[in-house]
Write an enzyme that holds these catalytic residues in place. Structure first.
Site, PDB file in Angstrom:
ATOM      1  CG  HIS A  68      -2.179  -0.821   0.977  1.00 51.11           C
ATOM      2  ND1 HIS A  68      -3.458  -0.331   1.160  1.00 51.11           N
ATOM      3  CD2 HIS A  68      -2.339  -2.099   0.570  1.00 51.11           C
ATOM      4  CE1 HIS A  68      -4.348  -1.267   0.878  1.00 51.11           C
ATOM      5  NE2 HIS A  68      -3.684  -2.360   0.526  1.00 51.11           N
ATOM      6  CG  ASP A  69       5.037   3.359   1.516  1.00 53.82           C
ATOM      7  OD1 ASP A  69       4.585   4.495   1.803  1.00 53.82           O
ATOM      8  OD2 ASP A  69       6.234   3.165   1.214  1.00 53.82           O
ATOM      9  N   GLY A  74       4.509   5.809  -4.231  1.00 56.44           N
ATOM     10  CA  GLY A  74       5.894   5.370  -4.348  1.00 56.44           C
ATOM     11  C   GLY A  74       6.396   4.817  -3.031  1.00 56.44           C
ATOM     12  CG  ASP A  76       7.361   8.128  -0.598  1.00 59.23           C
ATOM     13  OD1 ASP A  76       6.416   7.432  -0.151  1.00 59.23           O
ATOM     14  OD2 ASP A  76       7.185   9.219  -1.159  1.00 59.23           O
ATOM     15  CG  ASP A 244      -4.750 -19.977   1.219  1.00 61.76           C
ATOM     16  OD1 ASP A 244      -5.648 -20.844   1.171  1.00 61.76           O
ATOM     17  OD2 ASP A 244      -3.542 -20.256   1.077  1.00 61.76           O
ATOM     18  CB  SER A 247      -2.282 -22.971   4.188  1.00 64.55           C
ATOM     19  OG  SER A 247      -2.106 -22.597   2.829  1.00 64.55           O
ATOM     20  CG  ASP A 252       0.598 -22.618   0.845  1.00 68.28           C
ATOM     21  OD1 ASP A 252      -0.212 -21.780   0.388  1.00 68.28           O
ATOM     22  OD2 ASP A 252       0.340 -23.352   1.820  1.00 68.28           O
TER      23      ASP A 252
END
Length: 327
Positions: A68-69, A74, A76, A244, A247, A252
């Site tokens: 998300h950053d 960018g 940063d 998921d 697992s 995986d």
């Protein structure tokens, strides 16, 4: 039409800056801190391993934090900045459930004690994501470092550049292309959802209003959909479900197996079956013999993502605290 136009503008804006992005990314390097802060990557890893052992959900949070950053404005660390008036990236709706801020701050404090004002928060995010993947039995890979921190954080950047949870392959590919990432990067990085969970609003449309007519997404396995409706009745915003279902704490190929059998949680993940390129990759990765191939692909795509909009050299700063207020 409006959404198509906004995506076109998005592509044109970022394309205009692509030469600059490539140039700054080239200044990143492996072992950037070998002289200025020897052993810092081991220090970061040791601190995180203790945190991961205490909270098995944290690795997924830190992997998402880095994503998300990077996509927001960018790589940063501007996602970490705070605002008193709710205008920073972390205040945007797509970031409302992002977590891991405190973990990065704790690691930063340890690093500052060892090497004051040397290691950027942006590099710590990249290291943390790498260690999160490896801790959950994913690939071990090196990260390029040398990023500097930005000091401007805008809510609208996150709202504009982060891919939607219900986007189809065409939409997702456009969002990734806007960040100089390929269709394969999109398909591979989607598998970051092999760990972690999502809140009910992220997928409730698939359960209760898939086409706008109050229907359920027919692509969902019926038994899986029934379990989700029981866990996430209409209006539930607090509950979470594993991305998921097989697992959720192990890195995986079960993510791709879930996509293939109709038990992908998010619409954007289920949509991988609707495109010939992504469909072929999903089908290939349902075979456990391709685990090493997936690991190599994921490591390469993470390196590519870590180059988005980086600041290096005299561009940016090194903060002693990551989560400072900027207004």
């Amino acid at each position: 039409m409006a959404s198509r136009l906004s995506l076109l503008v998005l592509l044109l804006v970022v394309a205009a800056a692509s030469a600059t992005l490539t140039s700054t990314a080239a200044q990143l390097q492996y072992g950037y801190y070998n002289t200025t802060c020897p052993g810092v990557e081991d220090l970061v890893r040791e601190e995180l391993l203790a945190m991961f052992a205490a909270d098995m959900t944290l690795p997924a949070g830190l992997l998402r934090l880095h994503f998300h950053d990077c996509f927001g404005a960018g790589c940063d660390a501007t996602l970490l900045l705070k605002s008193h008036n709710g205008t920073a990236q972390r205040d945007a709706d797509p970031n409302s459930t992002v977590r891991g801020y405190e973990a990065i701050e704790a690691v930063k404090a340890k690093v500052e004690a060892a090497c004051p004002l040397v290691v950027s928060c942006a590099d710590l995010l990249a290291m943390a994501a790498r260690d999160a993947v490896n801790f959950t039995q994913g690939p071990a890979y090196q990260v390029e470092t040398g990023r500097r921190d930005g000091n401007v954080s805008r809510k609208e950047d996150a709202e504009r550049f982060l891919p939607p949870a219900d986007g189809n392959v065409t939409v997702l590919t456009q969002y990734f292309a806007a960040q100089n990432l390929s269709a394969k990067d999109m398909i591979v990085l989607s598998a970051a959802h092999t760990i972690g969970a999502a809140h009910c609003p992220s997928f409730s449309k698939r359960l209760y209003n898939s086409s706008g007519a109050g229907d359920q997404d027919p692509a969902m396995d019926p038994a899986y959909a029934k379990n989700l409706t029981a866990a996430c009745p209409p209006g539930n915003v607090a509950s979470v479900q594993p991305l998921d279902p097989v697992s959720p704490n192990r890195f995986d190929l079960d993510f791709y197996k879930s996509v293939a059998n109709g038990t992908a949680l998010l619409g954007s993940d289920a949509a991988l079956l609707e495109d010939s390129l992504s469909f072929a990759y999903v089908q290939l990765m349902t075979n456990d013999s391709y685990l090493d191939t997936f690991f190599a692909d994921f490591a390469a795509s993470m390196i590519n993502m870590g180059r988005i909009g980086v600041r290096t050299g005299a561009d940016g700063e090194i903060r002693d605290t990551c989560a400072i207020y900027v207004d």
